[in-house]
Design an enzyme around this catalytic site. Structure first.
Site, PDB file in Angstrom:
ATOM      1  N   PRO A   1       0.804  -1.108  -0.117  1.00 41.04           N
ATOM      2  CA  PRO A   1      -0.142   0.062   0.063  1.00 41.04           C
ATOM      3  C   PRO A   1       0.967   1.423  -0.087  1.00 41.04           C
ATOM      4  O   PRO A   1       0.402   2.441   0.180  1.00 41.04           O
ATOM      5  CB  PRO A   1      -0.664  -0.139   1.325  1.00 41.04           C
ATOM      6  CG  PRO A   1      -0.009  -0.983   2.305  1.00 41.04           C
ATOM      7  CD  PRO A   1       0.887  -1.950   1.343  1.00 41.04           C
ATOM      8  N   CYS A   2       2.066   1.197  -0.290  1.00 46.78           N
ATOM      9  CA  CYS A   2       2.866   2.317   0.043  1.00 46.78           C
ATOM     10  C   CYS A   2       2.548   3.564  -0.914  1.00 46.78           C
ATOM     11  O   CYS A   2       2.706   4.546  -0.867  1.00 46.78           O
ATOM     12  CB  CYS A   2       4.440   1.989  -0.336  1.00 46.78           C
ATOM     13  SG  CYS A   2       4.955   1.358  -1.659  1.00 46.78           S
TER      14      CYS A   2
END
Length: 300
Positions: A249-250
């Protein structure tokens, strides 16, 4: 364990520790940063379940106290995946929307020109109509003759025996062949809340055509080559405990922020409840052949 896998595991553990020490966000930064508070995640999940009934909330084995006990994560099961991304021959068209993320307009099937039926004009229909009437009359006459002929075959009720009830080799009793039934891979897809990045996190667990769990390499066949092994890796699911593939999810917040800005340029301000509906459209760039429900149109 490879050096890359060890690094990924240590990195994720570090993020988990830092995330658990970070204060729970309560101020919305949806429009400004593309991120969610836990309350906003629940609101977006409720709308997803309402709009797309294939999704549902689940409690899970390991609960986090920042979410309701019965709304720890979202899940949809038995999602079909008929083709492999790397060998299905489907053309991808899209644009780079943020760093190396690709926004894909994906179509799994194209209609051949020869398959398009011709449209008859009214004049052609009138020309053919007398022939249809004649054919109907002939058919009616033939049917009447067959009925009269069948009357001669009706057995006399006085000579009727119970043995006549049994029909030998009745086609209706023949076993149906299942050779024409197409077996496909399926996936269970779940969405959790990532406290450190303040965004959703999507997880994949795949099954083969024979309902056997897929290996990591088999799962990567269904993931965009730009993301397999990079933004998509394996890790135990936080609420289930067994290894799932997950999309890191960065970059979710930055890409969502750009999507929101694009909508605002068109004079539309999205509500935070629509976050997951937009998010799933974004994820189609990573897993384009997994046919989860992302048909909701919000003007993208």
């Amino acid at each position: 364990m490879s050096q890359q896998s060890l690094f990924t595991t240590l990195h994720n553990n570090l993020i988990g520790v830092i995330g658990s020490m970070t204060p729970v966000p309560t101020t919305s930064s949806f429009l400004q940063g593309g991120m969610l508070t836990p309350e906003e995640f629940v609101a977006a999940g409720d709308l997803l379940v309402y709009k797309c009934p294939t999704w549902s909330w689940a409690g899970g084995q390991h609960k986090v106290d920042i979410l309701p006990p019965d709304k720890q994560y979202l899940i949809t099961r038995n999602v079909p995946c008929k083709t492999r991304f790397r060998d299905d021959g489907t053309e991808k068209k899209g644009e780079i929307v943020e760093d190396d993320w690709l926004s894909v307009a994906y179509s799994s099937a194209m209609v051949a020109e020869d398959d398009i039926p011709e449209i008859e004009t009214d004049a052609e229909k009138k020309t053919k109509s007398p022939q249809k009437t004649q054919t109907t009359t002939t058919t009616t006459t033939t049917t009447t003759q067959e009925v009269n002929s069948d009357d001669e075959d009706v057995p006399d009720m006085e000579t009727f025996e119970d043995d006549n009830i049994l029909i030998q080799d009745d086609p209706a009793t023949v076993a149906v062949s299942v050779s024409n039934i197409q077996k496909t891979r399926t996936y269970d897809i779940s969405i959790t809340y990532e406290r450190y990045f303040r965004t959703p996190k999507i997880w994949l667990f795949g099954y083969s055509e024979n309902q056997q769990p897929l290996t990591a390499q088999e799962i990567f066949m269904d993931i965009s080559g730009d993301h397999a092994g990079k933004t998509v890796t394996l890790e135990p699911h936080p609420h289930i405990g067994i290894p799932f593939a997950y999309i890191h999810p960065c970059k979710h917040a930055s890409v969502m922020k750009k999507f929101i800005a694009r909508m605002q340029e068109k004079g539309k301000t999205p509500r935070v409840e629509f976050y997951l509906l937009l998010f799933l459209k974004l994820m189609n760039a990573v897993i384009p052949t997994i046919a989860y429900d992302n048909t909701f149109d919000y003007g993208l």
